[in-house]
Design a protein around this motif. Structure first.
Motif, PDB file in Angstrom:
ATOM      1  N   LEU A 112     -17.862 -26.825  -8.153  1.00  0.00           N
ATOM      2  CA  LEU A 112     -16.871 -25.754  -7.994  1.00  0.00           C
ATOM      3  C   LEU A 112     -16.721 -25.364  -6.539  1.00  0.00           C
ATOM      4  CD1 LEU A 112     -17.629 -23.490 -11.062  1.00  0.00           C
ATOM      5  CD2 LEU A 112     -15.464 -24.609 -10.535  1.00  0.00           C
ATOM      6  N   TRP A 118     -11.303 -39.248   4.244  1.00  0.00           N
ATOM      7  CA  TRP A 118     -10.566 -38.003   4.457  1.00  0.00           C
ATOM      8  C   TRP A 118     -11.354 -37.046   5.335  1.00  0.00           C
ATOM      9  CZ3 TRP A 118      -6.745 -40.397   3.921  1.00  0.00           C
ATOM     10  CH2 TRP A 118      -5.584 -40.037   3.279  1.00  0.00           C
ATOM     11  N   VAL A 176      -6.776 -21.512  -0.849  1.00  0.00           N
ATOM     12  CA  VAL A 176      -7.725 -21.799  -1.912  1.00  0.00           C
ATOM     13  C   VAL A 176      -8.760 -20.669  -2.045  1.00  0.00           C
ATOM     14  CG1 VAL A 176      -9.380 -23.097  -0.522  1.00  0.00           C
ATOM     15  CG2 VAL A 176      -9.030 -23.698  -2.921  1.00  0.00           C
ATOM     16  N   GLU A 177      -8.975 -19.949  -0.959  1.00  0.00           N
ATOM     17  CA  GLU A 177      -9.910 -18.824  -1.055  1.00  0.00           C
ATOM     18  C   GLU A 177      -9.399 -17.777  -2.040  1.00  0.00           C
ATOM     19  OE1 GLU A 177      -9.155 -20.247   1.812  1.00  0.00           O
ATOM     20  OE2 GLU A 177     -11.050 -20.770   2.806  1.00  0.00           O
ATOM     21  N   LEU A 237     -17.082 -27.260  -4.016  1.00  0.00           N
ATOM     22  CA  LEU A 237     -16.264 -28.294  -3.382  1.00  0.00           C
ATOM     23  C   LEU A 237     -14.790 -28.086  -3.709  1.00  0.00           C
ATOM     24  CD1 LEU A 237     -17.663 -31.909  -3.857  1.00  0.00           C
ATOM     25  CD2 LEU A 237     -17.052 -30.773  -1.752  1.00  0.00           C
ATOM     26  N   ALA A 238     -14.520 -27.870  -4.998  1.00  0.00           N
ATOM     27  CA  ALA A 238     -13.130 -27.769  -5.422  1.00  0.00           C
ATOM     28  C   ALA A 238     -12.449 -26.578  -4.774  1.00  0.00           C
ATOM     29  CB  ALA A 238     -13.048 -27.657  -6.937  1.00  0.00           C
ATOM     30  N   LEU A 239     -13.192 -25.491  -4.624  1.00  0.00           N
ATOM     31  CA  LEU A 239     -12.582 -24.270  -4.109  1.00  0.00           C
ATOM     32  C   LEU A 239     -12.724 -24.153  -2.595  1.00  0.00           C
ATOM     33  CD1 LEU A 239     -13.602 -21.956  -7.028  1.00  0.00           C
ATOM     34  CD2 LEU A 239     -11.276 -22.526  -6.368  1.00  0.00           C
ATOM     35  N   GLY A 240     -13.105 -25.230  -1.971  1.00  0.00           N
ATOM     36  CA  GLY A 240     -13.137 -25.246  -0.514  1.00  0.00           C
ATOM     37  C   GLY A 240     -14.244 -24.417   0.087  1.00  0.00           C
ATOM     38  N   ALA A 241     -15.274 -24.101  -0.716  1.00  0.00           N
ATOM     39  CA  ALA A 241     -16.341 -23.253  -0.199  1.00  0.00           C
ATOM     40  C   ALA A 241     -17.486 -24.062   0.399  1.00  0.00           C
ATOM     41  CB  ALA A 241     -16.869 -22.358  -1.322  1.00  0.00           C
ATOM     42  N   GLY A 273     -11.451 -23.221   3.831  1.00  0.00           N
ATOM     43  CA  GLY A 273     -11.206 -23.961   2.595  1.00  0.00           C
ATOM     44  C   GLY A 273     -10.017 -24.897   2.719  1.00  0.00           C
ATOM     45  N   LYS A 324     -19.056 -17.277   6.679  1.00  0.00           N
ATOM     46  CA  LYS A 324     -18.716 -18.586   6.147  1.00  0.00           C
ATOM     47  C   LYS A 324     -19.871 -19.574   6.287  1.00  0.00           C
ATOM     48  CE  LYS A 324     -15.922 -21.419   4.371  1.00  0.00           C
ATOM     49  NZ  LYS A 324     -15.392 -21.286   3.056  1.00  0.00           N
ATOM     50  N   LYS A 343      -8.149 -27.675   4.375  1.00  0.00           N
ATOM     51  CA  LYS A 343      -8.695 -28.756   5.203  1.00  0.00           C
ATOM     52  C   LYS A 343      -7.630 -29.402   6.065  1.00  0.00           C
ATOM     53  CE  LYS A 343     -12.701 -28.332   3.280  1.00  0.00           C
ATOM     54  NZ  LYS A 343     -13.571 -27.369   3.958  1.00  0.00           N
ATOM     55  N   THR A 348      -9.388 -31.774  -2.406  1.00  0.00           N
ATOM     56  CA  THR A 348      -9.267 -30.977  -3.623  1.00  0.00           C
ATOM     57  C   THR A 348      -8.621 -29.609  -3.407  1.00  0.00           C
ATOM     58  OG1 THR A 348     -11.309 -32.078  -4.219  1.00  0.00           O
ATOM     59  CG2 THR A 348     -10.492 -30.430  -5.738  1.00  0.00           C
ATOM     60  N   PRO A 349      -8.964 -28.861  -2.358  1.00  0.00           N
ATOM     61  CA  PRO A 349      -8.274 -27.574  -2.193  1.00  0.00           C
ATOM     62  C   PRO A 349      -6.761 -27.737  -2.139  1.00  0.00           C
ATOM     63  CG  PRO A 349     -10.189 -27.645  -0.770  1.00  0.00           C
ATOM     64  CD  PRO A 349     -10.033 -29.028  -1.353  1.00  0.00           C
ATOM     65  N   PHE A 385     -18.352 -28.196   5.355  1.00  0.00           N
ATOM     66  CA  PHE A 385     -18.488 -29.505   5.977  1.00  0.00           C
ATOM     67  C   PHE A 385     -18.746 -29.316   7.471  1.00  0.00           C
ATOM     68  CE2 PHE A 385     -15.853 -30.512   2.251  1.00  0.00           C
ATOM     69  CZ  PHE A 385     -16.570 -31.571   1.734  1.00  0.00           C
ATOM     70  N   LEU A 444      -5.541 -28.344  -5.607  1.00  0.00           N
ATOM     71  CA  LEU A 444      -5.567 -27.120  -6.414  1.00  0.00           C
ATOM     72  C   LEU A 444      -4.348 -26.262  -6.117  1.00  0.00           C
ATOM     73  CD1 LEU A 444      -9.219 -25.716  -6.532  1.00  0.00           C
ATOM     74  CD2 LEU A 444      -7.999 -27.068  -8.205  1.00  0.00           C
ATOM     75  N   ALA A 452      -9.976 -24.879 -11.075  1.00  0.00           N
ATOM     76  CA  ALA A 452     -11.199 -25.416 -10.472  1.00  0.00           C
ATOM     77  C   ALA A 452     -12.137 -25.914 -11.558  1.00  0.00           C
ATOM     78  CB  ALA A 452     -11.874 -24.344  -9.620  1.00  0.00           C
ATOM     79  N   GLY A 498     -14.214 -34.265  -2.339  1.00  0.00           N
ATOM     80  CA  GLY A 498     -13.811 -32.865  -2.355  1.00  0.00           C
ATOM     81  C   GLY A 498     -12.980 -32.440  -1.169  1.00  0.00           C
ATOM     82  N   PHE A 499     -12.623 -33.377  -0.293  1.00  0.00           N
ATOM     83  CA  PHE A 499     -11.905 -32.959   0.900  1.00  0.00           C
ATOM     84  C   PHE A 499     -10.435 -32.698   0.606  1.00  0.00           C
ATOM     85  CE2 PHE A 499     -11.691 -32.862   5.556  1.00  0.00           C
ATOM     86  CZ  PHE A 499     -12.938 -32.309   5.789  1.00  0.00           C
TER      87      PHE A 499
END
Lengths: 659, 281
Positions: free
Chosen positions: A42, A194, B164-165, A44-48, B124, A31, B126, B195-196, A51, B199, B180, B192-193
């Motif tokens: 993408l 957030w 989300v994975e 960001l959106a998919l949590g990849a 993913g 990870k 959060k 967003t998962p 952070f 989704l 996505a 983006g925090f």
């Protein structure tokens, strides 16, 4: 879920398992690397996106913090031995020993490092700290301002600094045909990003330290670490982790970060510190409250002539008043009252935009006009943005059907739900300037006090030559900014952490006006459309406040406009010796006796004829009429004897007796 | 297709997860009766996710299971589940995450969010509020969106969890998941925090309603909060995805009430988590 993927995942896991680490680190190695093949958005959106909160290092320990629940306290005793023995706990540090003192709410007293966050938290329950409350330190600020919390009542005259004066505001104000003097305020709010505050540090060779943190300014972070740890530059390495959200400055260290870094160096283990929500709301960053008393004058043709304002806030820098529309004769003063929170960068301009937008709306009401009528008369006061601003006002009022749909303040419709429209504007005076104009449509339920936003009409600018993608970015930025402003204006109360949700936002329509000669600044949207976000965020709160005033015929001058404030403003004054029912409603309105005398409707022609047939609540004056500044916390008229033990009623925050 | 509960039998099934009763000497807990009688089973039962047959509770999902399921004798559905007494030591559970079987020993107090992030490395999902108010930790359990922060890991025993994975793995013709893509195209994310979570909630909506109205979207996503104020774009992105046709990539939606069999297929050795490190001190 192809077989290949499975195999790959298994291989990664086997690898991860090979690296010996305590529970918590599984799959961490896989990870820690950025997700392959996903571009930024993408990922960001998919949590990849990794952070700071998601960083997993071999042997990473998680830190839990025992905090002081009082603003100031003496630490009588600290017992952390039991925590030291708790399962999974690797180290405990007491930052304030018995006999020490804490000086702020949420100050860190004990740090616990354990193999997982859950274990660290569990061990926290075994720490015993005995606090003795100490009286809050009364700071003695320069200028002798009162340490009381900020309210609509201005601080003492001597607290204000010298006036910054242009031409002759006093003389011109005296001769103005229309004149408004009102106070406005914006209560303290948390930033409540957030992404929580997170700090990961790992000791490296020869006493060095590597740090991951979400920071806009890693250089500053490194400098603060070097100073705090007395390490030379080559021993501190800061890895800038992705920054989830800024909302006004994520740059430096939190005090506990430094303690955490020291602990990591001492125990020679990597540490991860992540604030939980409570910590985030209590010790996280806030925007301090800001208040202002604004006086605006206009001649009989509606041209603004004079501006006098006195602002007070915890920020050193005054809100830059007036915002965008600058009458030629001006005087501006500011008082620094004891800071309740470190100011954040945009606090001033945001508050200034709110104060200005409300004051001009109220002045327009006095003239019998709407703000959309008055602004075009005063284009010359907005230079160098005059023409661009006028174009935006025209576009957005056209979109909203302002000419036909706007009604004078006070919706005369039957029933408890009153509708209103309000307009306001925002400017980020950077480069060639970024403008936004917002029209808000709201419905206010007089029975519940709930303000429902029905639609936001936004107008912003784009350069003619901008690509469709860039235009889209600007549109999105305007809409985000307006929603953020909406959230702050209606929902965010103090430390509560509440924000607006999807159902509260209503519909948003965004217009872009092509402007000449804008060049780069508006189009260039790195940090996705930061400037349009700010401009729209500045504009929305006053637009909403004006819309609420338009619906109710009453002005709620202090943000956020929450249902309790609406109800308090609408409520008839309570019978004075109320036998103290469990009153869920906010404190009773100050009795009629203490409201300012229903102000002189002197300013003639324009005062909206008592159009609202819905009976104004007793003691209410139509919004927009001039009235003296807020009465001090009023004790009821002496005629009525109250039971002595009752403390003097605190006026409902943010509502002045005017309504 | 319906996943049939083949392992339904009695509580004597050998594949039943070993519970605290034999795993940990600490479970000779003096408050055993209290836990047995109500606290543990009651708490889990109210979550609506865990069948509390073991504690003799009425099965909540019988009705939802449809005619066939409802007609079954209750005994048949009483699959060996969690031991009667959960905890205080770790309890073994088996569930599926994004299609992969997982066997874990979880402490009864551990939340699904903690397990996903800290134990399985699925970062993913959060954590923001940790109190079920913001929706950032939304995952799907048997296709329904839930807050992972407010769900005990125990309660997903024998359930299917999608994170989300799972959406990230699902690729249609080499392209990323349509939701996505739509979110990015509509500018529906800034920091983006959140967003998962959005989704997953959107995926749940589109799975059960392939052609949602604006009001449907508002209702389905009103439990998710976005600090950056992307709501209008989010609404637009979900509607745009719906217009592309049904989207079920990366999500398994079993028949209501179904459980995957306990005699689960191959469990590769690497899937079995390493034993808990002994408590220090």
């Amino acid at each position: 879920m192809g077989k290949k993927d499975k195999k790959k995942a298994r291989a990664a896991k086997a690898k991860a398992a090979a690296a010996k680490r305590p529970r918590g680190g599984k799959a961490a190695a896989a990870k820690a690397a950025p997700a392959p093949g996903l571009p930024g958005g993408l990922a960001l959106a998919l949590g990849a996106t990794v952070f700071t909160t998601d960083i997993a290092l071999p042997g990473l320990l998680h830190v839990a913090v025992a905090r002081c629940p009082l603003p100031r306290a003496k630490v009588r005793a600290v017992e952390a031995a039991a925590a030291q023995k708790a399962p999974g706990v690797q180290a405990v540090r007491v930052l304030r020993e018995a006999g020490g003192e804490t000086g702020r709410l949420g100050e860190e007293v004990v740090l616990i490092a354990a193999e997982s966050r859950a274990r660290a938290q569990a061990a926290l329950g075994l720490v015993r700290i005995d606090f003795e409350a100490l009286p809050p330190e009364t700071p003695a600020p320069a200028g002798g301002a009162a340490p009381a919390p900020l309210t609509l009542a201005p601080p003492d005259e001597e607290a204000f600094g010298a006036a910054l004066t242009e031409l002759e505001p006093d003389a011109v104000m005296g001769g103005a045909a229309f004149r408004l003097k009102e106070s406005y305020g914006w209560e303290r709010q948390t930033l409540a990003e957030w992404e929580p505050h997170a700090f990961v540090c790992e000791p490296v060779a020869e006493g060095g330290l590597q740090v991951w943190a979400a920071s806009e300014d890693p250089g500053r972070l490194a400098a603060e670490l070097m100073a705090g740890l007395s390490l030379p530059a080559e021993k501190v390495k800061v890895v800038a982790a992705p920054v989830g959200a800024i909302f006004g400055g994520r740059a430096g260290l939190d005090p506990v970060d430094l303690a955490c870094a020291r602990m990591a160096l001492e125990i020679k283990a990597p540490l991860s510190l992540v604030f939980d929500r409570r910590a985030e709301l209590i010790v996280g960053r806030h925007r301090g409250a800001a208040f202002a008393e604004v006086e605006v004058g206009a001649d009989k043709d509606g041209h603004l002539t004079a501006w006098r304002s006195r602002s007070w806030s915890g920020a050193q820098a005054p809100p830059p008043l007036p915002h965008l529309v600058r009458p030629p004769h001006r005087s501006v003063r500011h008082a620094l009252v004891p800071p309740e929170a470190a100011p954040t960068p945009h606090e001033g301009a945001e508050a200034a935009a709110y104060f200005s937008g409300c004051a001009l709306d109220e002045l327009a009401t006095q003239m019998g006009l709407s703000l959309a009528d008055v602004l075009p008369l005063n284009g010359s006061l907005c230079e160098p943005y005059g023409d661009r601003f006028a174009a935006l006002v025209q576009a957005v009022t056209g979109d909203a059907g302002w000419k036909t749909r706007w009604h004078p303040h006070g919706d005369s419709a039957e029933g408890p739900v009153k509708r209103g429209m309000g307009l306001s504007f925002g400017l980020v005076a950077d480069g060639s300037g970024t403008l936004a104009v917002v029209v808000a449509e709201v419905a206010v339920d007089r029975q519940t006090g709930i303000v429902t936003v029905q639609k936001l009409h936004l107008a912003g600018e784009t350069a003619r030559e901008a690509t469709p993608e860039a235009k889209k970015l600007v549109e999105g930025a305007l809409s985000r900014g307006a929603v953020q402003g909406l959230s702050r204006a209606l929902f965010e109360v103090g430390d509560g952490g509440a924000i607006a949700g999807l159902c509260e936002v209503g519909r948003v329509s965004t217009l872009l006006v092509e402007a000449e000669g804008l060049g780069a600044p508006v189009v260039q949207v790195d940090g996705p459309g930061k400037l349009p976000v700010l401009a729209a965020r500045y504009a929305a709160p006053a637009a909403l406040a004006n819309a609420v005033a338009n619906a109710l015929g009453l002005r709620l001058p202090v943000l956020p406009i929450t249902p309790d404030k609406v109800l308090a403003a609408l409520a008839p004054p309570a019978p004075p010796p109320a036998p103290a029912p469990p009153a869920p409603a906010p404190p009773a309105a100050p009795p009629a006796g203490s409201t300012p005398p229903p102000a002189e409707p002197a300013a003639g022609e324009g005062v909206p004829p008592a159009s609202p047939p819905q009976e104004p609540p007793p003691g209410a004056t139509p919004a927009g009429t001039s009235s003296p500044a807020a009465p001090p916390p009023a004790t009821p008229p002496s005629a009525v004897q109250e039971p002595p033990p009752e403390p003097p009623p605190v006026p409902p925050p943010g509502w002045r007796g005017r309504s | 297709m319906r996943l049939v509960d083949e392992a339904a039998g009695g509580s004597g099934d050998p594949s039943a997860p070993a519970g605290a009763g034999e795993a940990s000497p600490r479970s000779a807990f003096s408050r055993r009766d209290l836990l047995k009688g109500g606290a543990a089973a009651g708490t889990l039962g109210t979550l609506g996710l865990l069948d509390a047959e073991g504690a003799g509770k009425k099965k909540r999902r019988n009705k939802a299971a449809g005619g066939e399921g409802a007609g079954k004798a209750p005994a048949e559905e009483q699959a060996p589940n969690l031991p009667e007494i959960c905890g205080p030591g770790p309890v073994k559970i088996r569930f599926r995450v994004n299609g992969e079987f997982r066997d874990l020993a979880v402490e009864p107090r551990e939340t699904l969010l903690e397990v996903l992030r800290d134990r399985l490395g699925l970062y993913g999902t959060k954590e923001v509020c940790d109190r079920g108010s913001c929706g950032a930790c939304t995952v799907l359990v048997d296709g329904s969106p839930i807050h992972a922060c407010g769900t005990l890991a125990l309660s997903v025993h024998r359930r299917q969890v999608n994170t989300v994975e799972g959406l990230a793995q699902a690729r249609r013709g080499g392209r990323p998941h349509p939701l996505a893509e739509a979110f990015v195209a509509a500018g529906a994310l800034q920091c983006g925090f959140c967003t998962p979570g959005f989704l997953m909630a959107s995926q749940a909506l589109l799975t059960r309603n392939a052609a949602p109205s604006e009001a449907d979207v508002d209702q389905a996503l009103c439990g998710n909060l976005c600090r950056c104020g992307c709501y209008p774009a989010i609404r637009q992105a979900v509607l745009a995805t719906a217009s592309l046709g049904p989207v079920t990539d990366g999500v398994e939606v079993p028949e209501p009430g179904a459980r995957f069999p306990l005699s689960a297929p191959e469990m590769p050795p690497s899937e079995v988590p390493p034993p808990e490190p002994p408590p220090r001190g």
